[in-house]
Design a protein around this motif. Structure first.
Motif, PDB file in Angstrom:
ATOM      1  N   THR A 130       6.491   5.196   7.526  1.00  0.00           N
ATOM      2  CA  THR A 130       7.302   4.011   7.241  1.00  0.00           C
ATOM      3  C   THR A 130       7.615   3.892   5.753  1.00  0.00           C
ATOM      4  N   ILE A 155       6.807   1.558   3.716  1.00  0.00           N
ATOM      5  CA  ILE A 155       5.641   1.134   2.927  1.00  0.00           C
ATOM      6  C   ILE A 155       4.835   2.362   2.506  1.00  0.00           C
ATOM      7  N   ILE A 194       4.343   3.759  -1.498  1.00  0.00           N
ATOM      8  CA  ILE A 194       3.042   3.897  -2.157  1.00  0.00           C
ATOM      9  C   ILE A 194       2.785   5.370  -2.481  1.00  0.00           C
ATOM     10  N   MET A 235      -4.197  -1.120  -3.968  1.00  0.00           N
ATOM     11  CA  MET A 235      -2.894  -0.552  -3.589  1.00  0.00           C
ATOM     12  C   MET A 235      -2.973   0.246  -2.298  1.00  0.00           C
ATOM     13  N   LEU A 236      -4.072   1.045  -2.155  1.00  0.00           N
ATOM     14  CA  LEU A 236      -4.083   2.061  -1.092  1.00  0.00           C
ATOM     15  C   LEU A 236      -4.641   1.552   0.230  1.00  0.00           C
ATOM     16  N   VAL A 248      -2.109   0.003   2.714  1.00  0.00           N
ATOM     17  CA  VAL A 248      -1.169   0.992   3.232  1.00  0.00           C
ATOM     18  C   VAL A 248      -1.842   1.863   4.284  1.00  0.00           C
ATOM     19  N   HIS A 300      -2.119  -0.107   7.420  1.00  0.00           N
ATOM     20  CA  HIS A 300      -0.774  -0.265   8.009  1.00  0.00           C
ATOM     21  C   HIS A 300      -0.366   0.988   8.784  1.00  0.00           C
ATOM     22  N   LEU A 301      -0.578   2.163   8.126  1.00  0.00           N
ATOM     23  CA  LEU A 301      -0.156   3.406   8.777  1.00  0.00           C
ATOM     24  C   LEU A 301      -1.012   3.701   9.997  1.00  0.00           C
ATOM     25  N   LYS A 342       0.206   1.469  12.762  1.00  0.00           N
ATOM     26  CA  LYS A 342       1.513   1.943  13.246  1.00  0.00           C
ATOM     27  C   LYS A 342       1.327   3.163  14.155  1.00  0.00           C
TER      28      LYS A 342
END
Lengths: 133, 362, 129
Positions: free
Chosen positions: B198, B200, B204, C89-90, C93, C96-97, C100
């Motif tokens: 995605t 996002i 990053i 930051m990481l 993410v 999220h991944l 998903k």
């Protein structure tokens, strides 16, 4: 007393590596899947490397050892301190290249395994042996 | 003495934890879980190497065994089979696992109680003392490597010829893998929405990849001063293209026109750099009519030429080590990138080329 | 720096570390008690942000307030702060991944499910095409 405790704790690490080597050998020799064999082979290599590094370890009396990197000005007193406290750099140098080459060789084995799967449709060595011929 | 005991307790915990992780990795039937346990074992080994005062090994081992190995094995599982067809009884498994832990502790107690345990010796071998004494010692310049990093000095100066041949092994393993996939060329059009993960994840990754590249270059170029060097920097650098490959998909490399041939060119120039550095002093000596050795770094007895070890303002240059490290990092990184590019080609396409007309039905 | 500033920094840092301990315990309970993959992932992310970022910032403040560390003081503070920002930051993410991927591959069953907008949107898109 204290030395025996340290000896016991260090022996635990030593014996752990021996058991890891044995388990990894079982994985390489007895498990049928080629993928599992590759995973076991990496563990075997890492355990052998750890043995090599443990050979170079030292315990200066009372204080902690330091890595083989001279971080101060090279005056005679600093170099004397360095020689009496740093661990052996030679096994580390050998293991360093062994790890990177191990990765390259593993990648080659990965390509071979994929090729075997393309030809035979399985990664199980028992089935591959039966399919031959 | 308390802190010293704590230090050894941490080591023992790493050892015992690695036994548990290895046991689970070996007996697990699901390969995905086995890879996970193998990564846990690698993390514990990395801690152990840190405690055994081997920062160079930690720097190589973390990118290789915690990052690259699991990624490669995951690629392999995706292309082949996930489950292993083997039956094991639950009771036997538990018994074996407990037995190995008990074996470790009991044997350690026995050999420690008898006083023959492997206590770390207070001193190193004579040879190691020699290396430590001469790795950076300006007062004995004629036998010194003039770089404060003991491990990198051994890798590229004292035992430089070993390392050159090990680089050759690396080169051959990569060439053999490329040969297995010869003739397979696959190109596609990169689609921002369709390919990869995605938005996002991509954003990053755009932030993280420059950081990784910066760290890798810094590890490689500071190899003669602090823990690090060509192999460590190269394997850290190889993580960045792998990340781009996973997050942006293979077609992104086609879009930026970074092909296998270009990676091969970078790798070959790195190897050429290693070779040129090995012969640099010898070539200079031929023109100046003076004696010299292959792989010579500093001036030696009867061979007065050598690389500069000190720059302006006393900055340490490390002689030939700096050049060796930079070239080796290039070669290692680009070599791994070639293999990742080959691994990421879709299996259906490769099968049509490699197996060709004789498609088997399974 | 003067002792008062040092003490303020150390106490602030210790408060942040205690908040981190609280979040870690909450995340561990959540990991054990939550019913399906997605809410458990939510608990894991609480552990990463509340239980890793916040105490790392606390460690940075404590190190900055400790005079006895000498030249390592700012080294530890800076390293902890940089690590904390990277985690901040990481970690989101990553989760999220993961979510998903789990949703798309249908590896994780959403049970009990109240509403699944992503599934409905996909069904709508599929209907239009």
């Amino acid at each position: 007393m204290s030395t025996e405790v340290l000896s016991f704790l260090f022996s635990i690490v030593f014996m752990s590596m021996i058991v890891n080597t044995a388990l990894a050998l079982y994985g390489v020799l007895a498990r049928p899947s080629l993928v599992k064999k590759i995973i076991a082979l990496t563990i075997l290599g890492d355990s052998a490397n750890t043995f090599a590094i443990m050979v170079g370890f030292r315990q200066p009396s009372g204080t902690n050892p330091i890595p083989p990197v001279l971080l101060w000005k090279p005056t005679p007193s600093n170099i004397r301190y360095f020689i009496s406290h740093a661990v052996d750099p030679l096994p580390q140098a050998l293991v360093l290249t062994a790890i990177v080459i191990g990765l390259a060789v593993t990648l080659f084995l990965v390509f071979l395994t994929i090729q075997i799967y393309r030809q035979y449709g399985t990664t199980d060595v028992r089935k591959v042996a039966k399919l031959r011929g | 003495m308390i802190s010293l005991t704590l230090y050894y307790v941490l080591m023992a915990i790493c050892g015992l934890g690695s036994v548990v992780a290895v046991f689970l990795a070996i007996v697990e039937r699901d390969m995905l879980k086995a890879v996970l346990f193998s990564a846990i074992q690698s993390t514990l080994y990395a801690f152990l190497y840190y405690l055994l005062m081997a920062p160079d090994i930690v720097l190589t081992y973390i990118p290789v065994s915690v990052g690259l190995y699991p990624a490669v094995i995951l690629f392999l599982i995706k292309k082949t089979e996930r489950f292993e067809d083997v039956e094991m009884k639950k009771g036997v498994l538990w018994a074996t696992g407990l037995l190995s832990l008990v074996f470790v502790i009991a044997t350690a107690a026995v050999i420690a109680g008898k006083g023959i345990g492997p206590v770390p010796p207070p001193d190193v071998r004579f040879l190691a003392g020699w290396y430590l004494a001469t790795t950076f010692n300006p007062r004995v310049h004629l036998i010194s490597a003039m770089a404060p990093e003991g491990v990198t000095s051994i890798v590229w100066d004292y035992r430089g010829l070993d390392t050159v041949f090990e680089t050759a092994v690396l080169f051959l393993a990569i060439i053999a893998s490329v040969a297995l996939m010869r003739g397979v060329e696959h190109k596609g059009v990169y689609d921002e929405l369709k390919h990869g993960m995605t938005l996002i994840g991509k954003t990053i990754t755009k932030i993280v990849v420059p950081l990784i590249i910066g760290v890798g270059i810094s590890i490689a170029l500071h190899g003669h001063l602090t823990p690090g060097g060509g192999f460590q920097g190269g394997s850290a650098l190889a993580v960045a293209p792998l990340l781009v490959l996973v997050v942006f998909s293979k077609y992104f490399f086609d879009k930026v026109k970074f092909t296998k041939t270009k990676a091969l060119a970078i790798r070959s120039s790195g190897l050429l750099g290693v070779g040129l550095t090995a012969f640099a002093v010898l070539i200079a000596a031929i023109f100046l009519h003076k004696p010299a050795y292959i792989l010579q770094n500093q001036p030696r007895v009867g061979a007065p030429l050598g690389f500069p070890w000190k720059g302006i303002d006393g900055v340490l240059l490390g002689g030939s080590l700096l050049s060796f490290n930079a070239c080796e990092a290039m070669a290692v990184c680009a070599g791994f990138v070639i293999l990742f590019l080959l691994l990421s080609i879709p299996e259906r396409y490769v099968r049509s080329v490699v197996v060709g007309g004789e498609e088997h039905e399974h | 720096m003067d002792p008062v500033t040092n003490w303020v920094l150390v106490i602030l840092g210790e408060i942040l570390v205690s908040i981190g301990v609280f979040f870690d315990v909450v995340a561990a309970i959540g990991m054990l008690r939550f019913p399906n993959f997605f809410v458990r992932l939510h608990a894991a992310t609480i552990g990463a942000i509340g239980g890793a970022f916040v105490p790392l910032m606390g460690v940075a403040l404590i190190a900055a307030g400790c005079d006895f560390l000498g030249k390592y003081r700012w080294f530890i503070a800076g390293a902890a702060a940089v690590t904390g920002v990277l985690v901040l930051m990481l970690a989101p993410v990553g989760s999220h991944l993961l979510a998903k991927a789990a949703h798309e591959s249908r590896a994780a069953v959403v049970e009990p499910k109240v509403v699944d907008f992503l599934e409905e949107d996909k069904a709508k898109e599929g209907g239009e095409q």
